[in-house]
Motif scaffolding. Sequence first.
Motif, PDB file in Angstrom:
ATOM      1  N   ARG A 244      -4.020  14.947  12.611  1.00  0.00           N
ATOM      2  CA  ARG A 244      -3.476  13.605  12.369  1.00  0.00           C
ATOM      3  C   ARG A 244      -4.056  12.936  11.127  1.00  0.00           C
ATOM      4  O   ARG A 244      -3.357  12.227  10.424  1.00  0.00           O
ATOM      5  CB  ARG A 244      -3.710  12.726  13.588  1.00  0.00           C
ATOM      6  N   SER A 245      -5.324  13.145  10.851  1.00  0.00           N
ATOM      7  CA  SER A 245      -5.934  12.420   9.736  1.00  0.00           C
ATOM      8  C   SER A 245      -5.636  13.057   8.389  1.00  0.00           C
ATOM      9  O   SER A 245      -5.405  12.364   7.404  1.00  0.00           O
ATOM     10  CB  SER A 245      -7.435  12.282   9.946  1.00  0.00           C
ATOM     11  N   GLY A 246      -5.644  14.366   8.305  1.00  0.00           N
ATOM     12  CA  GLY A 246      -5.341  15.050   7.058  1.00  0.00           C
ATOM     13  C   GLY A 246      -6.299  14.692   5.946  1.00  0.00           C
ATOM     14  O   GLY A 246      -7.418  14.234   6.163  1.00  0.00           O
ATOM     15  N   CYS A 247      -5.839  14.894   4.731  1.00  0.00           N
ATOM     16  CA  CYS A 247      -6.605  14.544   3.536  1.00  0.00           C
ATOM     17  C   CYS A 247      -5.781  13.528   2.763  1.00  0.00           C
ATOM     18  O   CYS A 247      -4.776  13.875   2.145  1.00  0.00           O
ATOM     19  CB  CYS A 247      -6.880  15.797   2.704  1.00  0.00           C
ATOM     20  N   ALA A 248      -6.171  12.278   2.824  1.00  0.00           N
ATOM     21  CA  ALA A 248      -5.356  11.176   2.310  1.00  0.00           C
ATOM     22  C   ALA A 248      -5.924  10.552   1.042  1.00  0.00           C
ATOM     23  O   ALA A 248      -7.132  10.559   0.815  1.00  0.00           O
ATOM     24  CB  ALA A 248      -5.216  10.106   3.379  1.00  0.00           C
ATOM     25  N   GLN A 249      -5.036  10.011   0.255  1.00  0.00           N
ATOM     26  CA  GLN A 249      -5.370   9.164  -0.890  1.00  0.00           C
ATOM     27  C   GLN A 249      -4.465   7.941  -0.794  1.00  0.00           C
ATOM     28  O   GLN A 249      -3.295   8.051  -0.415  1.00  0.00           O
ATOM     29  CB  GLN A 249      -5.108   9.886  -2.211  1.00  0.00           C
ATOM     30  N   SER A 250      -4.993   6.788  -1.151  1.00  0.00           N
ATOM     31  CA  SER A 250      -4.254   5.541  -0.988  1.00  0.00           C
ATOM     32  C   SER A 250      -4.444   4.628  -2.193  1.00  0.00           C
ATOM     33  O   SER A 250      -5.499   4.652  -2.836  1.00  0.00           O
ATOM     34  CB  SER A 250      -4.737   4.827   0.282  1.00  0.00           C
ATOM     35  N   THR A 251      -3.440   3.818  -2.446  1.00  0.00           N
ATOM     36  CA  THR A 251      -3.570   2.808  -3.501  1.00  0.00           C
ATOM     37  C   THR A 251      -4.561   1.716  -3.105  1.00  0.00           C
ATOM     38  O   THR A 251      -4.992   0.947  -3.955  1.00  0.00           O
ATOM     39  CB  THR A 251      -2.216   2.166  -3.834  1.00  0.00           C
ATOM     40  N   ASN A 252      -4.942   1.667  -1.834  1.00  0.00           N
ATOM     41  CA  ASN A 252      -5.943   0.682  -1.400  1.00  0.00           C
ATOM     42  C   ASN A 252      -7.258   0.868  -2.144  1.00  0.00           C
ATOM     43  O   ASN A 252      -8.033  -0.074  -2.290  1.00  0.00           O
ATOM     44  CB  ASN A 252      -6.211   0.791   0.101  1.00  0.00           C
ATOM     45  N   ASN A 253      -7.520   2.082  -2.596  1.00  0.00           N
ATOM     46  CA  ASN A 253      -8.755   2.386  -3.311  1.00  0.00           C
ATOM     47  C   ASN A 253      -8.637   2.167  -4.820  1.00  0.00           C
ATOM     48  O   ASN A 253      -9.568   2.461  -5.554  1.00  0.00           O
ATOM     49  CB  ASN A 253      -9.172   3.836  -3.045  1.00  0.00           C
ATOM     50  N   LYS A 254      -7.480   1.704  -5.252  1.00  0.00           N
ATOM     51  CA  LYS A 254      -7.237   1.473  -6.679  1.00  0.00           C
ATOM     52  C   LYS A 254      -6.785   0.022  -6.850  1.00  0.00           C
ATOM     53  O   LYS A 254      -5.590  -0.269  -6.863  1.00  0.00           O
ATOM     54  CB  LYS A 254      -6.171   2.435  -7.208  1.00  0.00           C
ATOM     55  N   HIS A 255      -7.743  -0.874  -6.976  1.00  0.00           N
ATOM     56  CA  HIS A 255      -7.467  -2.307  -7.054  1.00  0.00           C
ATOM     57  C   HIS A 255      -6.452  -2.623  -8.159  1.00  0.00           C
ATOM     58  O   HIS A 255      -6.589  -2.153  -9.289  1.00  0.00           O
ATOM     59  CB  HIS A 255      -8.759  -3.084  -7.299  1.00  0.00           C
ATOM     60  N   GLY A 256      -5.434  -3.391  -7.801  1.00  0.00           N
ATOM     61  CA  GLY A 256      -4.438  -3.833  -8.765  1.00  0.00           C
ATOM     62  C   GLY A 256      -3.392  -2.796  -9.122  1.00  0.00           C
ATOM     63  O   GLY A 256      -2.604  -2.995 -10.031  1.00  0.00           O
ATOM     64  N   SER A 257      -3.379  -1.676  -8.392  1.00  0.00           N
ATOM     65  CA  SER A 257      -2.472  -0.597  -8.773  1.00  0.00           C
ATOM     66  C   SER A 257      -1.073  -0.713  -8.181  1.00  0.00           C
ATOM     67  O   SER A 257      -0.109  -0.241  -8.784  1.00  0.00           O
ATOM     68  CB  SER A 257      -3.069   0.756  -8.375  1.00  0.00           C
TER      69      SER A 257
ATOM     70  N   SER B 279       0.838  -1.196   0.000  1.00  0.00           N
ATOM     71  CA  SER B 279       0.000   0.000   0.000  1.00  0.00           C
ATOM     72  C   SER B 279       0.872   1.246   0.000  1.00  0.00           C
ATOM     73  O   SER B 279       1.934   1.269   0.619  1.00  0.00           O
ATOM     74  CB  SER B 279      -0.904   0.006   1.234  1.00  0.00           C
ATOM     75  N   PHE B 280       0.400   2.267  -0.702  1.00  0.00           N
ATOM     76  CA  PHE B 280       1.080   3.566  -0.730  1.00  0.00           C
ATOM     77  C   PHE B 280       0.034   4.619  -0.426  1.00  0.00           C
ATOM     78  O   PHE B 280      -1.062   4.593  -0.973  1.00  0.00           O
ATOM     79  CB  PHE B 280       1.695   3.817  -2.115  1.00  0.00           C
ATOM     80  N   GLN B 281       0.364   5.540   0.458  1.00  0.00           N
ATOM     81  CA  GLN B 281      -0.585   6.586   0.826  1.00  0.00           C
ATOM     82  C   GLN B 281       0.121   7.931   0.825  1.00  0.00           C
ATOM     83  O   GLN B 281       1.261   8.038   1.267  1.00  0.00           O
ATOM     84  CB  GLN B 281      -1.161   6.302   2.215  1.00  0.00           C
ATOM     85  N   SER B 282      -0.559   8.948   0.329  1.00  0.00           N
ATOM     86  CA  SER B 282      -0.048  10.317   0.432  1.00  0.00           C
ATOM     87  C   SER B 282      -1.120  11.147   1.120  1.00  0.00           C
ATOM     88  O   SER B 282      -2.313  11.001   0.851  1.00  0.00           O
ATOM     89  CB  SER B 282       0.307  10.882  -0.944  1.00  0.00           C
ATOM     90  N   THR B 283      -0.680  12.016   2.040  1.00  0.00           N
ATOM     91  CA  THR B 283      -1.610  12.759   2.886  1.00  0.00           C
ATOM     92  C   THR B 283      -1.143  14.189   3.078  1.00  0.00           C
ATOM     93  O   THR B 283       0.027  14.424   3.379  1.00  0.00           O
ATOM     94  CB  THR B 283      -1.732  12.084   4.272  1.00  0.00           C
ATOM     95  N   LEU B 284      -2.040  15.117   2.900  1.00  0.00           N
ATOM     96  CA  LEU B 284      -1.796  16.513   3.254  1.00  0.00           C
ATOM     97  C   LEU B 284      -2.242  16.714   4.696  1.00  0.00           C
ATOM     98  O   LEU B 284      -3.308  16.233   5.088  1.00  0.00           O
ATOM     99  CB  LEU B 284      -2.627  17.436   2.360  1.00  0.00           C
ATOM    100  N   HIS B 285      -1.425  17.419   5.491  1.00  0.00           N
ATOM    101  CA  HIS B 285      -1.775  17.709   6.882  1.00  0.00           C
ATOM    102  C   HIS B 285      -1.716  19.211   7.112  1.00  0.00           C
ATOM    103  O   HIS B 285      -0.705  19.845   6.836  1.00  0.00           O
ATOM    104  CB  HIS B 285      -0.805  17.035   7.852  1.00  0.00           C
TER     105      HIS B 285
END
Length: 120
Positions: free
Chosen positions: A25-38, A4-10
């Motif tokens: 702590r939570s920020g605004c995140a995007q993750s490869t978990n939401n992109k199957h097979g990526s 998994s890879f995640q990038s987050t703005l805090h």
Amino acid sequence: NDHSFQSTLHKCDAPTRGHYSYCDRSGCAQSTNNKHGSYGPGSRFTINTQEPFLMETEFPEEGGVLLGMRAILRQGDHKVELAHHSCDPEYLAALSEAMKLGMSLRITYWGDSAQTMAWM
């Protein structure tokens, strides 16, 4: 982490004597978990984490106001983009001044086993 890879703005409060005392702590995140097979180990993934890949980060803005962040993973002709389009525009705008002042990009690895990385 090869699964998994995640990038987050805090967003942080205003600094005191050059230091930030609080960042959300939570920020605004995007993750490869939401992109199957990526992203993962093996050739069946767009980004095969068993091979080297490049990571680029872009901060689009308009009129000095931050509009988002794009984390782009590249490997040969393959590309996975994590675009932070779902971030609240007010949240992004609040980061604009820090960006102008030279906010730094920090890349970290949180954890050393699958169990400690489960939060992703």
